[in-house]
Design a protein around this motif. Structure first.
Motif, mmCIF file in Angstrom:
data_model
loop_
_atom_site.group_PDB
_atom_site.id
_atom_site.type_symbol
_atom_site.label_atom_id
_atom_site.label_comp_id
_atom_site.label_asym_id
_atom_site.label_seq_id
_atom_site.Cartn_x
_atom_site.Cartn_y
_atom_site.Cartn_z
ATOM 1 N N MET A 135 14.467 -4.434 -5.586
ATOM 2 C CA MET A 135 13.267 -3.643 -5.298
ATOM 3 C C MET A 135 12.368 -4.417 -4.337
ATOM 4 O O MET A 135 12.698 -5.472 -3.855
ATOM 5 C CB MET A 135 12.569 -3.320 -6.627
ATOM 6 C CG MET A 135 11.416 -2.380 -6.517
ATOM 7 S SD MET A 135 11.966 -0.741 -6.006
ATOM 8 C CE MET A 135 10.430 0.073 -5.878
ATOM 9 N N LEU A 136 11.198 -3.928 -4.095
ATOM 10 C CA LEU A 136 10.282 -4.508 -3.115
ATOM 11 C C LEU A 136 9.468 -5.646 -3.714
ATOM 12 O O LEU A 136 9.112 -5.614 -4.886
ATOM 13 C CB LEU A 136 9.320 -3.421 -2.612
ATOM 14 C CG LEU A 136 9.990 -2.182 -2.043
ATOM 15 C CD1 LEU A 136 8.965 -1.100 -1.804
ATOM 16 C CD2 LEU A 136 10.710 -2.519 -0.771
ATOM 17 N N GLN A 137 9.151 -6.620 -2.886
ATOM 18 C CA GLN A 137 8.283 -7.703 -3.314
ATOM 19 C C GLN A 137 6.844 -7.233 -3.187
ATOM 20 O O GLN A 137 6.441 -6.709 -2.151
ATOM 21 C CB GLN A 137 8.489 -8.937 -2.449
ATOM 22 C CG GLN A 137 9.850 -9.567 -2.615
ATOM 23 C CD GLN A 137 10.002 -10.779 -1.719
ATOM 24 O OE1 GLN A 137 9.209 -11.016 -0.818
ATOM 25 N NE2 GLN A 137 11.031 -11.547 -1.970
ATOM 26 N N ALA A 138 6.065 -7.421 -4.239
ATOM 27 C CA ALA A 138 4.691 -6.920 -4.243
ATOM 28 C C ALA A 138 3.755 -7.772 -3.395
ATOM 29 O O ALA A 138 2.908 -7.246 -2.698
ATOM 30 C CB ALA A 138 4.170 -6.842 -5.675
ATOM 31 N N ALA A 139 3.907 -9.077 -3.439
ATOM 32 C CA ALA A 139 2.935 -9.946 -2.777
ATOM 33 C C ALA A 139 2.822 -9.701 -1.273
ATOM 34 O O ALA A 139 1.723 -9.481 -0.777
ATOM 35 C CB ALA A 139 3.235 -11.408 -3.077
ATOM 36 N N PRO A 140 3.919 -9.700 -0.501
ATOM 37 C CA PRO A 140 3.771 -9.449 0.936
ATOM 38 C C PRO A 140 3.214 -8.053 1.227
ATOM 39 O O PRO A 140 2.384 -7.889 2.117
ATOM 40 C CB PRO A 140 5.186 -9.597 1.490
ATOM 41 C CG PRO A 140 5.899 -10.450 0.508
ATOM 42 C CD PRO A 140 5.298 -10.089 -0.826
ATOM 43 N N LEU A 141 3.678 -7.056 0.476
ATOM 44 C CA LEU A 141 3.185 -5.698 0.677
ATOM 45 C C LEU A 141 1.691 -5.626 0.376
ATOM 46 O O LEU A 141 0.924 -5.051 1.156
ATOM 47 C CB LEU A 141 3.949 -4.709 -0.203
ATOM 48 C CG LEU A 141 3.444 -3.267 -0.176
ATOM 49 C CD1 LEU A 141 3.554 -2.678 1.224
ATOM 50 C CD2 LEU A 141 4.220 -2.427 -1.180
ATOM 51 N N ASP A 142 1.282 -6.213 -0.739
ATOM 52 C CA ASP A 142 -0.142 -6.211 -1.093
ATOM 53 C C ASP A 142 -0.976 -6.893 -0.021
ATOM 54 O O ASP A 142 -2.055 -6.420 0.337
ATOM 55 C CB ASP A 142 -0.373 -6.901 -2.439
ATOM 56 C CG ASP A 142 0.188 -6.117 -3.612
ATOM 57 O OD1 ASP A 142 0.549 -4.936 -3.415
ATOM 58 O OD2 ASP A 142 0.273 -6.687 -4.717
ATOM 59 N N THR A 143 -0.475 -7.995 0.501
ATOM 60 C CA THR A 143 -1.208 -8.748 1.525
ATOM 61 C C THR A 143 -1.369 -7.923 2.795
ATOM 62 O O THR A 143 -2.452 -7.867 3.368
ATOM 63 C CB THR A 143 -0.485 -10.077 1.832
ATOM 64 O OG1 THR A 143 -0.316 -10.796 0.614
ATOM 65 C CG2 THR A 143 -1.265 -10.913 2.809
ATOM 66 N N VAL A 144 -0.298 -7.261 3.213
ATOM 67 C CA VAL A 144 -0.363 -6.436 4.425
ATOM 68 C C VAL A 144 -1.298 -5.251 4.208
ATOM 69 O O VAL A 144 -2.155 -4.958 5.053
ATOM 70 C CB VAL A 144 1.046 -5.950 4.840
ATOM 71 C CG1 VAL A 144 0.970 -4.898 5.928
ATOM 72 C CG2 VAL A 144 1.889 -7.128 5.297
ATOM 73 N N MET A 145 -1.170 -4.574 3.068
ATOM 74 C CA MET A 145 -2.024 -3.407 2.811
ATOM 75 C C MET A 145 -3.495 -3.808 2.697
ATOM 76 O O MET A 145 -4.366 -3.110 3.208
ATOM 77 C CB MET A 145 -1.561 -2.676 1.560
ATOM 78 C CG MET A 145 -0.229 -1.979 1.757
ATOM 79 S SD MET A 145 0.275 -1.061 0.312
ATOM 80 C CE MET A 145 0.019 0.603 0.900
ATOM 81 N N ARG A 146 -3.750 -4.933 2.055
ATOM 82 C CA ARG A 146 -5.128 -5.418 1.925
ATOM 83 C C ARG A 146 -5.703 -5.754 3.301
ATOM 84 O O ARG A 146 -6.844 -5.434 3.613
ATOM 85 C CB ARG A 146 -5.160 -6.642 1.015
ATOM 86 C CG ARG A 146 -6.527 -6.972 0.473
ATOM 87 C CD ARG A 146 -6.493 -8.087 -0.569
ATOM 88 N NE ARG A 146 -5.669 -7.739 -1.720
ATOM 89 C CZ ARG A 146 -4.539 -8.369 -2.069
ATOM 90 N NH1 ARG A 146 -4.098 -9.399 -1.383
ATOM 91 N NH2 ARG A 146 -3.848 -7.990 -3.127
ATOM 92 N N ALA A 147 -4.879 -6.365 4.140
ATOM 93 C CA ALA A 147 -5.338 -6.737 5.483
ATOM 94 C C ALA A 147 -5.665 -5.503 6.313
ATOM 95 O O ALA A 147 -6.645 -5.494 7.066
ATOM 96 C CB ALA A 147 -4.280 -7.584 6.185
ATOM 97 N N LEU A 148 -4.871 -4.454 6.188
ATOM 98 C CA LEU A 148 -5.074 -3.255 7.000
ATOM 99 C C LEU A 148 -6.020 -2.241 6.356
ATOM 100 O O LEU A 148 -6.356 -1.228 6.978
ATOM 101 C CB LEU A 148 -3.722 -2.593 7.299
ATOM 102 C CG LEU A 148 -2.783 -3.431 8.161
ATOM 103 C CD1 LEU A 148 -1.434 -2.758 8.286
ATOM 104 C CD2 LEU A 148 -3.396 -3.704 9.522
ATOM 105 N N ALA A 149 -6.452 -2.490 5.134
ATOM 106 C CA ALA A 149 -7.341 -1.551 4.440
ATOM 107 C C ALA A 149 -8.750 -1.529 5.034
ATOM 108 O O ALA A 149 -9.414 -0.503 5.013
ATOM 109 C CB ALA A 149 -7.419 -1.898 2.950
#
Length: 109
Positions: free
Chosen positions: A1-15
């Motif tokens: 499945m997907l790794q949460a940490a990199p996804l969270d970091t990218v989404m937080r940065a672009l939010a």
């Protein structure tokens, strides 16, 4: 499945809308300096630097020092966690629409 940490970091940065705007300006240019990003942005150089720090931590931009200036360029592969997440849901919805199509064919032959 997907790794949460990199996804969270990218989404937080672009939010953040200002940070997203900074990222879009970087994407549209080959490379751009902090001074150029600050000009016309409506925020201070310190704020731009903080936004750049978040974008860099998320792997969305790369920096290249040249003398007293630092130039930033986009790292397209930094968006991979977001694309992977979206691809997962693309398959999810395709399967659901396929199931719906089959159900509708059964109901109305």
């Amino acid at each position: 499945m997907l790794q949460a940490a990199p996804l969270d970091t990218v989404m937080r940065a672009l939010a953040d809308p200002t940070r997203r705007s900074v990222f879009e300006r970087i994407v549209r240019s080959d490379q751009i300096s902090v001074a150029e990003l600050t000009r016309g942005s409506g925020v201070t150089q310190g704020a731009i630097s903080q936004h750049l720090k978040s974008l860099k931590q998320a792997g969305l931009v790369a920096e290249r020092p040249q003398g007293r200036q630092v130039f930033y360029s986009a790292r397209p592969d930094g968006l991979d966690p977001l694309f992977d997440w979206m691809r997962h849901y693309d398959l999810f919805w395709r399967d659901r629409f396929s199931d719906l199509r089959s159900l509708l064919k059964e109901i109305d032959p």
